[in-house]
Scaffold this active site. Structure first.
Site: not given
Ligand code: PXP
Length: 222
Positions: A10, A13, A46, A48, A52, A73, A104, A154, A194
């Protein structure tokens, strides 16, 4: 033989960092190329409601360049559904979204929103987009996901990750193990994500029924 688990990264960031200077550095496509070289299986973003981090143009460009399969996402809104249908990503993961949250925070209440999702999902599913629901490791939620006809769930590992830090994760891990087994029994693909990092991921990646992990914040921060 040891099973191969797919890894999605992901990059939300990376976009957060880029947006801090309002320039095109770090460049998301360069990052996707690095992921591809590193044998990552897919890239997750993602989009949003408040944009952001990931912007609409990022989704368009990542899809157009087609360096890695795109996992989009998104919240279950009309706007996101239209974007998803237009962009036709490889996969779509429906997540709950609250404007004021930092990330999330919990799984989607698929059971409570069953009627709504039953109307929302078919337009995406019928286009052949692999669709998953981001839910807590809860048997009722998994059964609802199956009834809704999605391809995968997931499992939200955020609570497990938090409890891991406190050294009292066994109960939550048991829930994840059971949830993964139920997915397999029902013929649903089981993914997880996550809060995962080098230390807490092993318990999750060694669950035989889990076929995909999505990891973001920890790897981007490293
Ligand atoms: N999976 C989903 C569905 C998420 O929403 C996120 C966070 O955006 C992640 C995985 C990844 O989480 P993390 O950034 O904490 O590794």
């Amino acid at each position: 033989m040891k099973k191969k688990i797919r890894l999605g990264i992901n990059i939300d960031h990376v976009a957060t960092l880029r947006n801090a200077r309002n320039e095109d550095f770090p460049n998301l496509i360069d990052i996707v190329k690095i992921l591809k070289k590193s044998k990552v299986d897919s890239v997750t973003v993602h989009l949003r409601e408040d944009r952001r981090h990931i912007k609409d143009k990022d989704v368009i460009e990542i899809k157009k360049k087609n360096i890695l399969p795109l996992n989009l996402e998104m919240a279950a809104t009309k706007e996101m559904k239209e974007i998803c249908i237009r962009q036709k990503p490889f996969a779509c993961c429906i997540v709950p979204e609250r404007r004021e949250e930092l990330t999330t925070e919990g799984g989607l209440d698929a059971k409570g929103q069953k009627n709504f999702l039953g109307n929302f999902l078919p337009a995406i599913l019928k286009r052949g987009i692999r669709t998953s629901l981001f839910i807590d490791p809860d048997v009722q939620q998994i059964k609802t996901a199956k009834e809704l006809g999605v391809n995968a769930v997931e499992l939200h590992t955020g609570k497990y990750a938090r409890l891991f830090k406190e050294g009292r994760f066994e109960g939550e891990l048991r829930k994840i193990l059971l949830a993964a087994k139920v997915c397999s029994d029902l013929g649903l693909e089981c993914h997880a994500g996550h809060g995962l990092n080098f230390l807490n991921v092993t318990n999750i990646s060694s669950i035989p029924e889990i076929s995909e992990l999505n990891i973001g914040h920890f790897l981007v921060a490293n």
